[in-house]
Design an enzyme around this catalytic site. Structure first.
Site, mmCIF file in Angstrom:
data_model
loop_
_atom_site.group_PDB
_atom_site.id
_atom_site.type_symbol
_atom_site.label_atom_id
_atom_site.label_comp_id
_atom_site.label_asym_id
_atom_site.label_seq_id
_atom_site.Cartn_x
_atom_site.Cartn_y
_atom_site.Cartn_z
ATOM 1 N N LYS A 17 0.852 -1.197 0.000
ATOM 2 C CA LYS A 17 0.000 0.000 0.000
ATOM 3 C C LYS A 17 0.888 1.247 0.000
ATOM 4 O O LYS A 17 1.605 1.497 0.966
ATOM 5 C CB LYS A 17 -0.923 -0.015 1.213
ATOM 6 C CG LYS A 17 -1.851 -1.230 1.247
ATOM 7 C CD LYS A 17 -2.740 -1.256 2.458
ATOM 8 C CE LYS A 17 -1.955 -1.407 3.735
ATOM 9 N NZ LYS A 17 -2.828 -1.685 4.908
ATOM 10 N N THR A 73 -8.480 9.799 8.149
ATOM 11 C CA THR A 73 -8.229 8.530 7.465
ATOM 12 C C THR A 73 -7.994 7.384 8.439
ATOM 13 O O THR A 73 -7.428 6.358 8.070
ATOM 14 C CB THR A 73 -7.004 8.669 6.546
ATOM 15 O OG1 THR A 73 -5.870 9.096 7.339
ATOM 16 C CG2 THR A 73 -7.247 9.682 5.443
ATOM 17 N N GLY A 86 -8.273 4.102 10.264
ATOM 18 C CA GLY A 86 -8.912 2.826 9.946
ATOM 19 C C GLY A 86 -8.764 2.356 8.519
ATOM 20 O O GLY A 86 -9.340 1.322 8.145
ATOM 21 N N THR A 87 -7.985 3.061 7.705
ATOM 22 C CA THR A 87 -7.889 2.682 6.285
ATOM 23 C C THR A 87 -7.342 1.271 6.100
ATOM 24 O O THR A 87 -7.838 0.507 5.273
ATOM 25 C CB THR A 87 -7.016 3.677 5.502
ATOM 26 O OG1 THR A 87 -5.785 3.870 6.201
ATOM 27 C CG2 THR A 87 -7.711 5.001 5.325
ATOM 28 N N GLY A 88 -6.285 0.909 6.846
ATOM 29 C CA GLY A 88 -5.676 -0.401 6.657
ATOM 30 C C GLY A 88 -6.600 -1.537 7.045
ATOM 31 O O GLY A 88 -6.743 -2.528 6.311
ATOM 32 N N CYS A 89 -7.246 -1.409 8.196
ATOM 33 C CA CYS A 89 -8.200 -2.424 8.641
ATOM 34 C C CYS A 89 -9.346 -2.546 7.642
ATOM 35 O O CYS A 89 -9.788 -3.652 7.288
ATOM 36 C CB CYS A 89 -8.776 -2.055 10.003
ATOM 37 S SG CYS A 89 -7.568 -1.731 11.281
#
Length: 262
Positions: free
Chosen positions: A175, A206, A208-211
């Site tokens: 990512k 932003t 929480g984007t990875g989860c």
């Protein structure tokens, strides 16, 4: 009524509701699958950072997993915060006996830079957890933790992907959201490459984007999508969630998991 695909998240709790188990379950609901959870840790967390974290006993994690998988069943599993080497090893052992797609989000630090994985657990992630993954989804900080590679441009992303694949996942999704310019991610299995690009939204909220991305990928895989199609659909969903992210508290607010419903 037809039973929706079932997805299990194995991760920590975010008391502020923007990341972790809470983000995973919101994402799964938004994407039409039934979300279930194995809680690995509890955090005291809000928009300004993580004020405390407490991992659950291994027996509690194992019991939750067996309770869900043995009775309800799953079509995909997503992992997030695992905190310690002991928890990483336990979850890896459980995953190895569950023949469904696995999305591993190798969570190392929070959005605010707070550590969520003990340094002593990195070897366990490399040697035990990543080999179970259908897709591994590290961000650039996690890539550096796992491989020692500092990513500054797209050629570096290729090198990073090769290094991550060396640990055993079938696919690596690197990512590149922390790079300048468009938000670009690289998905590869070492043979085929897929570059996913999206315009960057001027929105600092932003959390929480990875989860959210990893849960969206797992949701797509549970529906029977191919890995590239599941990742493309997840990228589209997360891009919309980032665009709709909103202020919450005094710090960084969450992405909007329900943006398509508003």
């Amino acid at each position: 009524m037809p039973i929706p695909p079932r997805v299990l998240t194995v991760a920590g709790s975010d008391s502020g509701g923007g990341a972790g188990i809470q983000a995973d379950l919101k994402t799964m609901l938004a994407l039409g699958v039934h979300g279930m959870s194995v809680l690995t840790a509890v955090t005291a967390q809000n928009s300004t950072g993580v004020q405390g974290a407490w991992e659950l006993p291994v027996e509690a994690v194992r019991a939750q997993y067996r309770s869900v998988v043995d009775d309800i069943g799953v079509q995909a599993v997503k992992t997030g915060m695992l905190a310690s080497a002991e928890l990483v090893g336990t979850v890896a052992e459980l995953l190895a006996g569950t023949e469904v797609p696995v999305v591993v989000d190798p969570v190392g630090v929070s959005k605010h830079g707070d550590p969520l994985l003990a340094a002593s657990a990195l070897d366990s992630v490399r040697t035990e957890l990543l080999p179970t993954a259908t897709v591994a989804t590290p961000n650039l900080d996690e890539v550096a933790q796992l491989t020692g590679i500092e990513v500054h441009d797209e050629p570096d992303m290729r090198r990073a992907a090769d290094a991550v694949l060396g640990f055993g996942p079938r696919w690596a999704l690197i990512k590149g959201g922390h790079l300048a310019g468009d938000a670009v991610d690289l998905l590869t299995d070492g043979t085929e490459e897929h570059w996913l690009r999206a315009g960057r939204h001027d929105n600092r909220h932003t959390h929480g984007t990875g989860c959210t991305l990893a849960s969206a990928v797992a949701s797509g895989l549970a529906k029977g999508m191919s890995v590239p199609d599941a990742v493309r659909a997840a990228k589209e969903y997360v891009t919309g969630a980032i665009a709709a992210g909103f202020a919450l508290g005094a710090g960084i607010g969450p992405v909007d998991h329900g943006w398509r419903l508003r």
